[in-house]
Every structure is written in structure tokens, then in C-alpha cells.
Design an enzyme around this catalytic site. Structure first.
Site, PDB file in Angstrom:
ATOM      1  N   LYS A  22     127.024  72.670 -41.441  1.00 54.62           N
ATOM      2  CA  LYS A  22     125.909  72.362 -40.762  1.00 54.62           C
ATOM      3  C   LYS A  22     126.688  70.734 -40.419  1.00 54.62           C
ATOM      4  CE  LYS A  22     121.812  72.219 -41.820  1.00 54.62           C
ATOM      5  NZ  LYS A  22     120.740  71.981 -41.771  1.00 54.62           N
ATOM      6  N   ASN A  23     125.635  70.348 -41.863  1.00 47.91           N
ATOM      7  CA  ASN A  23     125.254  69.002 -41.957  1.00 47.91           C
ATOM      8  C   ASN A  23     126.703  67.632 -41.376  1.00 47.91           C
ATOM      9  OD1 ASN A  23     122.496  69.436 -42.395  1.00 47.91           O
ATOM     10  ND2 ASN A  23     123.184  68.938 -44.977  1.00 47.91           N
ATOM     11  N   ARG A  94     115.656  67.297 -37.480  1.00 43.67           N
ATOM     12  CA  ARG A  94     115.479  66.046 -37.436  1.00 43.67           C
ATOM     13  C   ARG A  94     116.833  64.682 -37.421  1.00 43.67           C
ATOM     14  NH1 ARG A  94     113.389  61.412 -41.849  1.00 43.67           N
ATOM     15  NH2 ARG A  94     115.360  60.595 -42.680  1.00 43.67           N
ATOM     16  N   CYS A 118     112.493  69.391 -41.925  1.00 43.06           N
ATOM     17  CA  CYS A 118     111.821  70.234 -42.697  1.00 43.06           C
ATOM     18  C   CYS A 118     110.694  69.923 -42.710  1.00 43.06           C
ATOM     19  CB  CYS A 118     113.053  70.375 -43.871  1.00 43.06           C
ATOM     20  SG  CYS A 118     113.829  72.435 -43.481  1.00 43.06           S
ATOM     21  N   ARG A 123     110.034  61.740 -45.658  1.00 46.91           N
ATOM     22  CA  ARG A 123     111.555  61.371 -44.514  1.00 46.91           C
ATOM     23  C   ARG A 123     111.263  60.454 -43.684  1.00 46.91           C
ATOM     24  NH1 ARG A 123     114.927  67.146 -44.732  1.00 46.91           N
ATOM     25  NH2 ARG A 123     116.205  65.658 -44.175  1.00 46.91           N
ATOM     26  N   PRO A 124     111.114  59.406 -44.507  1.00 45.21           N
ATOM     27  CA  PRO A 124     111.554  58.151 -43.152  1.00 45.21           C
ATOM     28  C   PRO A 124     112.591  58.261 -42.994  1.00 45.21           C
ATOM     29  CG  PRO A 124     110.915  57.040 -45.362  1.00 45.21           C
ATOM     30  CD  PRO A 124     111.162  59.106 -44.923  1.00 45.21           C
ATOM     31  N   VAL A 125     112.775  56.835 -41.898  1.00 48.00           N
ATOM     32  CA  VAL A 125     114.024  56.903 -41.239  1.00 48.00           C
ATOM     33  C   VAL A 125     114.174  55.156 -41.183  1.00 48.00           C
ATOM     34  CG1 VAL A 125     114.472  58.765 -39.931  1.00 48.00           C
ATOM     35  CG2 VAL A 125     112.880  56.402 -38.868  1.00 48.00           C
ATOM     36  N   ASP A 126     113.465  54.345 -41.926  1.00 44.03           N
ATOM     37  CA  ASP A 126     113.680  52.771 -42.226  1.00 44.03           C
ATOM     38  C   ASP A 126     114.812  52.692 -42.472  1.00 44.03           C
ATOM     39  OD1 ASP A 126     113.052  54.504 -45.247  1.00 44.03           O
ATOM     40  OD2 ASP A 126     112.608  52.038 -45.718  1.00 44.03           O
ATOM     41  N   LEU A 127     115.487  53.743 -43.395  1.00 44.47           N
ATOM     42  CA  LEU A 127     117.083  52.741 -43.965  1.00 44.47           C
ATOM     43  C   LEU A 127     117.602  52.693 -42.822  1.00 44.47           C
ATOM     44  CD1 LEU A 127     118.011  54.719 -47.817  1.00 44.47           C
ATOM     45  CD2 LEU A 127     116.486  52.134 -46.672  1.00 44.47           C
ATOM     46  N   ASP A 309     119.902  70.221 -51.242  1.00 50.56           N
ATOM     47  CA  ASP A 309     120.070  71.317 -50.810  1.00 50.56           C
ATOM     48  C   ASP A 309     120.674  72.892 -51.857  1.00 50.56           C
ATOM     49  OD1 ASP A 309     119.252  70.056 -48.773  1.00 50.56           O
ATOM     50  OD2 ASP A 309     121.045  70.153 -47.523  1.00 50.56           O
ATOM     51  N   ILE A 331     115.654  63.606 -55.499  1.00 48.56           N
ATOM     52  CA  ILE A 331     115.838  63.233 -53.742  1.00 48.56           C
ATOM     53  C   ILE A 331     114.883  63.411 -53.045  1.00 48.56           C
ATOM     54  CG2 ILE A 331     117.989  63.568 -52.229  1.00 48.56           C
ATOM     55  CD1 ILE A 331     118.565  63.318 -54.389  1.00 48.56           C
ATOM     56  N   ARG A 401     118.639  78.406 -38.610  1.00 45.90           N
ATOM     57  CA  ARG A 401     118.861  77.103 -38.987  1.00 45.90           C
ATOM     58  C   ARG A 401     119.748  77.198 -39.298  1.00 45.90           C
ATOM     59  NH1 ARG A 401     114.807  72.375 -40.177  1.00 45.90           N
ATOM     60  NH2 ARG A 401     116.728  71.384 -39.756  1.00 45.90           N
TER      61      ARG A 401
HETATM   62  C1  UD1 Z   1     120.403  65.297 -45.506  1.00 41.91           C
HETATM   63  C2  UD1 Z   1     120.855  66.453 -45.307  1.00 41.91           C
HETATM   64  C3  UD1 Z   1     119.730  67.144 -46.276  1.00 41.91           C
HETATM   65  C4  UD1 Z   1     120.144  67.088 -47.936  1.00 41.91           C
HETATM   66  C5  UD1 Z   1     119.956  65.610 -47.384  1.00 41.91           C
HETATM   67  C6  UD1 Z   1     120.350  64.613 -49.325  1.00 41.91           C
HETATM   68  C7  UD1 Z   1     121.331  66.667 -42.866  1.00 41.91           C
HETATM   69  C8  UD1 Z   1     121.428  66.705 -41.572  1.00 41.91           C
HETATM   70  N1  UD1 Z   1     120.711  66.978 -43.972  1.00 41.91           N
HETATM   71  O1  UD1 Z   1     119.252  64.396 -45.078  1.00 41.91           O
HETATM   72  O2  UD1 Z   1     120.019  68.427 -46.272  1.00 41.91           O
HETATM   73  O3  UD1 Z   1     119.392  67.768 -48.349  1.00 41.91           O
HETATM   74  O4  UD1 Z   1     120.621  64.861 -47.007  1.00 41.91           O
HETATM   75  O5  UD1 Z   1     121.301  65.399 -49.677  1.00 41.91           O
HETATM   76  O6  UD1 Z   1     123.138  65.922 -43.633  1.00 41.91           O
HETATM   77  N2  UD1 Z   1     114.965  58.154 -46.803  1.00 41.91           N
HETATM   78  C9  UD1 Z   1     114.135  56.955 -46.602  1.00 41.91           C
HETATM   79  N3  UD1 Z   1     114.476  56.084 -44.973  1.00 41.91           N
HETATM   80  C10 UD1 Z   1     115.483  56.646 -44.444  1.00 41.91           C
HETATM   81  C11 UD1 Z   1     116.088  57.887 -45.024  1.00 41.91           C
HETATM   82  C12 UD1 Z   1     116.187  58.530 -45.856  1.00 41.91           C
HETATM   83  O7  UD1 Z   1     113.240  57.018 -47.351  1.00 41.91           O
HETATM   84  O8  UD1 Z   1     115.396  55.717 -43.979  1.00 41.91           O
HETATM   85  C13 UD1 Z   1     114.981  59.204 -48.085  1.00 41.91           C
HETATM   86  C14 UD1 Z   1     114.077  60.679 -47.582  1.00 41.91           C
HETATM   87  O9  UD1 Z   1     113.311  60.224 -47.778  1.00 41.91           O
HETATM   88  C15 UD1 Z   1     114.711  61.055 -49.165  1.00 41.91           C
HETATM   89  C16 UD1 Z   1     116.259  60.022 -49.563  1.00 41.91           C
HETATM   90  O10 UD1 Z   1     115.598  58.793 -49.254  1.00 41.91           O
HETATM   91  O11 UD1 Z   1     114.109  61.104 -49.370  1.00 41.91           O
HETATM   92  C17 UD1 Z   1     117.349  60.725 -49.517  1.00 41.91           C
HETATM   93  O12 UD1 Z   1     117.775  61.513 -47.869  1.00 41.91           O
HETATM   94  P1  UD1 Z   1     118.610  60.851 -46.748  1.00 41.91           P
HETATM   95  O13 UD1 Z   1     119.957  61.009 -47.786  1.00 41.91           O
HETATM   96  O14 UD1 Z   1     118.812  60.030 -45.828  1.00 41.91           O
HETATM   97  O15 UD1 Z   1     118.322  62.789 -46.667  1.00 41.91           O
HETATM   98  P2  UD1 Z   1     118.752  62.850 -45.055  1.00 41.91           P
HETATM   99  O16 UD1 Z   1     120.051  62.313 -43.873  1.00 41.91           O
HETATM  100  O17 UD1 Z   1     117.657  63.193 -44.321  1.00 41.91           O
END
Ligand code: UD1
Length: 423
Positions: A22-23, A94, A118, A123-127, A309, A331, A401
Site C-alpha cells: 500500500k505505502n 494523509r 489516522c 503528524r505535521p508536514v513541515d519537513l 506499523d 515514531i 484502507r
Molecule cells: C509513512 C507510512 C506510515 C508509517 C510511517 C513511519 C505511508 C503512506 N505511510 O508515513 O504507514 O507509519 O511512514 O514508518 O507511507 N513528521 C514531522 N514532519 C513532517 C513529516 C513527518 O514531524 O513533515 C514526523 C511524524 O509526525 C512522525 C515522524 O516524523 O512522528 C515520521 O513520520 P513519516 O516517516 O513522515 O511518516 P509518513 O510518511 O507520514
């Protein structure tokens, strides 16, 4: 609303086919936006998240055709006209944020609603946004939407150093960098198999990428990408989940298409608990040895560490292991929502911050339980396989999902499980 009814106690035996990841697929599909020629994905999983990504891409004007009963996705972004990903779709998943990098890279701008998904922490997207900014994009947040604009002449190659590992941010940066002018170096990149799969697909589309699977990925931008056909890698989370089924319920299951390199840290833990994991010509076989499984200390980490996961499913297994287990979630905060539900089935779990302590009990008891997120819901089904009596798992839309036909796959190896209508 659908629910899953499980009658515990039957040992398992047989084979389970593992679907495409899926991912991985959720990152590969937006890669279509980078090219005006078709991208064909084979071994796609049939899941509601994939349908959501299909709708999102279609809303942008991309063509997405599902062939071979959903196993093959034919995508074309020849006629993409809409550069806005709407809240109505994005809030459901997301991973929708993964259209941002490709849209800005190819079309110079995009508006993407801030995502939902979920409820497992902030879970921000700042990065994701910082990576695009490093490549010269201007980012504004207006009314819940990210507005990103590339400089005239397009994104520029850049050095991006992530402060911590993010799978999604690495994917967005990687896709955007394929069409940026010059060289991009992504430091502290995620090393997950899904990243490697994405890089392989992008390379088949003409991208110049090196270092995927290591912490440093280097991308030489090219003027355009072309069409390609790519087979989605096996789903290591589905694989780990079904490896746990015989570990919990007893018996032996062969996961077809499973590979040890996808689940190394996880398989080592199973082995330490007293579960046999062996490679077969067709995949991986897991079997429960005689006696009670042993307690473990599990810490979730980015790949190649133990995957977050699989934490919920591992907890379900450890509920009946001999001794006191500790699970540390590093995580995501707030990812123990399955613990109170497992406790309703008789598990002894104490959660304090990012740490859960599980004291093994000989047996769980069936109970009505509620799925709270994708991985939590399957952990309840796993626990139910060995519980005394019946367990009704409610709210399984979370499950759909990420797991295709869970009742058929587990039913096929001898579990007593059915999908029922819940009021
Ligand atoms: C992906 C997977 C998810 C898995 C996760 C960690 C997909 C669709 N989903 O999620 O199933 O649980 O990897 O292996 O592939 N973070 C920030 N800022 C950001 C991005 C992330 O602070 O801009 C934090 C997140 O809140 C979290 C950590 O970084 O604490 C890791 O998240 P990330 O690896 O980005 O997870 P996803 O890509 O969302």
C-alpha cells in the site's frame, strides 16, 4: 457498517499471498504527475486507500484506469489541468500530500489541503515543505491549504538535510528533485523499501538517482521523465501481520512473496520469542514451536529498525507471551490506542507515555472491540484468533484502507472469521 467476527482457537495452516505494498503504491501513483507519458503499475493492492489516491489524481485531470481486477493501474498525466488537491479528498488520507512535490516540479505550482489520516499523533508536514523550500519553492499556508510556487525556471537542486527521518518527506523531495535543475542531495533520507521501490520506478521513467536505501540519496535533475511499467514491491506490513497469525494462533503459515530483507528486524524479534521463520522457494514460512512464546523488548525505529506499523500487531502477540514485554513507540506519539481494546479481551497492558508494558496472560477472551486505526484494527483480529470465544471487531473501515480481503486470507488458512453487518 461492516464488522469482523472471529471465533478463536483454530490453529492455522496453509499459504497466504502477500499483496503489493500500500505505502509503496501510494507514492508510486503520484509519480505519474511527473511525466506526460503513461505509467503502468503492476502488483497493485486492492484497497480503499488506493481508490482514494485514484480519485485524487482524477480530480487533478489525470487518467487512472484499473485493469486486471485492480491488480494493474494504468495512469496518465498527459492532461492534468487542475493544480489543487481538495480538502474533501485529502482529509481522508494523509498520503495525499505526496502530490505536492510532483505538481510543483512539473507545473511550477500547486495547492494542497493540509492532510488528515489516522489519528496517531500530530503528524505535521513541515519537513515536506522545508524540502521544497530548499529547492527554491515559495510556500504559503492559506485557509488550510499549502500554496507552493516554484521560482521562474523551475525548482533548483539543493542540499536537503532532514533533522529526523520521514518517509513521506523523503518521497516528496525525491520526486520533486527528479525534475529540478542541477543536483539534489537528500541527507538523513528514509531507507524504507518503499523509498527504494519509488527510486527504481523513477529511474525507469528516466530519472537519475543514486543511493536509495542508504541515508544519502543523490538526484541529478533531468528535463523530463517518460513512461514506464513498474511492479509494486511486496507489502512488508501485510507480510509481518500474517507472519504473526500462526505465531499467535498456533500452526504454520507460508506467506507467498514474502522476503526476509523486507522484515529483517521484525523476523529477528519473532525468532527471539521462539517463533520459527524460514525462507522457502515461494516466500517465508512462520510456525509456532511448542510451548509459550517468550516476552520481548521492542523499540520502533525507522527502517531497518522495527516498523511502527507492526507495533500494534506485535503487542497482540505479546499479550500471551511468557513474561513481561516492553514496547517503546519512537515514531508516533499516541499510537497505543489498541491497548485499551486488547485489555478488554483480558490483556494486561500498562501504557505510560511512549512505552507500553505487557504482562503475558495464558489466554485472551473474546469481546466486542472497536478498531481505532488501520494497524490497531488488524491487531485486534490477530488477538481474536487465539482468544477464547467470539470477538466482534467494529469499525473495520480502517482495516479496509490497508488490508485486502483479510477475512478471505485468514479464512483460507483455517481461521474462523467472517465479515458481518453491524448495526
Ligand atoms: C509513512 C507510512 C506510515 C508509517 C510511517 C513511519 C505511508 C503512506 N505511510 O508515513 O504507514 O507509519 O511512514 O514508518 O507511507 N513528521 C514531522 N514532519 C513532517 C513529516 C513527518 O514531524 O513533515 C514526523 C511524524 O509526525 C512522525 C515522524 O516524523 O512522528 C515520521 O513520520 P513519516 O516517516 O513522515 O511518516 P509518513 O510518511 O507520514
Amino acid at each position: 457498517m461492516d464488522a469482523i467476527l472471529v471465533k478463536g482457537g483454530a490453529p492455522l495452516s496453509g499459504r497466504i499471498p502477500i499483496a503489493g505494498a500500500k505505502n509503496a503504491c501510494l507514492a508510486l501513483m503520484p509519480a505519474t504527475l511527473l511525466a506526460d507519458q503513461p505509467l503502468t503499475l503492476t502488483n497493485a493492492p486492492r484497497l480503499s486507500d488506493i481508490r482514494t489516491m485514484t480519485q485524487l489524481l482524477q480530480s487533478l485531470g489525470a487518467e487512472v484506469t484499473s485493469l486486471n481486477a485492480g491488480r494493474v493501474l494504468a495512469l496518465s498525466s498527459h492532461d492534468v489541468t487542475v493544480l489543487r488537491a481538495d480538502y474533501d479528498i485529502v482529509r481522508r488520507m494523509r498520503a495525499s500530500i505526496l502530490v505536492l512535490g510532483p505538481l510543483v516540479a512539473r507545473f511550477g505550482r500547486a495547492e494542497v489541503s493540509l492532510p488528515g489520516g489516522c489519528a496517531i499523533g500530530a503528524r505535521p508536514v513541515d519537513l515536506h515543505l522545508k524540502a521544497l523550500e530548499a529547492m527554491g519553492a515559495e510556500i504559503e499556508l492559506i485557509d488550510g491549504y499549502v500554496h507552493a510556487t516554484a521560482p521562474s525556471g523551475g525548482l533548483r537542486g539543493a542540499r536537503i538535510d532532514f533533522p529526523f527521518v520521514s518517509v513521506g518527506a523523503t518521497e516528496n523531495a525525491l520526486m520533486a528533485a527528479t525534475l529540478a535543475r542541477g543536483t539534489t542531495v537528500i541527507g538523513n533520507a528514509a531507507r524504507e523499501p518503499e523509498i527504494v521501490d519509488l527510486a527504481r520506478c523513477l529511474r525507469a521513467m528516466g530519472a537519475r538517482i543514486e543511493g536509495e536505501g542508504t541515508p544519502v540519496i543523490t538526484v541529478e535533475g533531468v528535463d523530463a521523465l517518460h513512461g514506464a511499467t513498474h511492479a509494486v514491491v511486496a507489502d512488508r506490513i501485510e507480510l509481518g501481520t500474517y507472519m504473526l497469525a500462526p505465531a499467535i494462533a498456533g500452526g504454520s503459515v507460508e506467506c507467498l512473496g514474502g522476503r526476509l530483507d523486507l522484515v529483517g528486524a521484525f523476523a529477528e524479534k519473532l525468532d527471539a520469542a521462539g517463533i520459527t521463520v524460514e525462507e522457502t522457494p515461494l516466500g517465508l514460512r512462520t510456525a509456532r514451536r511448542n510451548g509459550q512464546a517468550k516476552a520481548l523488548h521492542v523499540v520502533t525505529e525507522p527502517f531497518p529498525g522495527f516498523p511502527t506499523d507492526l507495533q500494534a500487531q506485535m503487542m497482540a502477540f505479546l499479550c500471551t507471551a511468557d513474561g513481561v514485554s516492553v514496547l517503546e513507540e519512537r515514531i508516533f506519539e499516541n499510537r497505543f490506542m489498541h491497548a485499551p481494546e486488547l485489555s478488554r479481551m483480558g490483556a494486561r497492558i500498562a501504557v505510560a507515555g511512549g512505552r507500553a508494558t505487557v504482562t503475558g496472560v495464558p489466554r485472551l477472551r473474546g469481546a466486542p472491540v472497536m478498531a481505532t486505526d488501520l494497524r490497531a484494527s488488524v491487531s485486534l483480529i490477530l488477538a481474536a484468533l487465539a482468544a477464547e470465544g467470539e470477538t466482534l471487531v467494529r469499525r473495520v473501515y480502517h482495516l479496509d484502507r490497508g488490508y485486502e480481503r483479510v477475512e478471505e486470507k485468514l479464512g483460507g488458512v483455517g481461521a474462523t472469521i467472517e465479515r458481518v453487518q453491524d448495526r
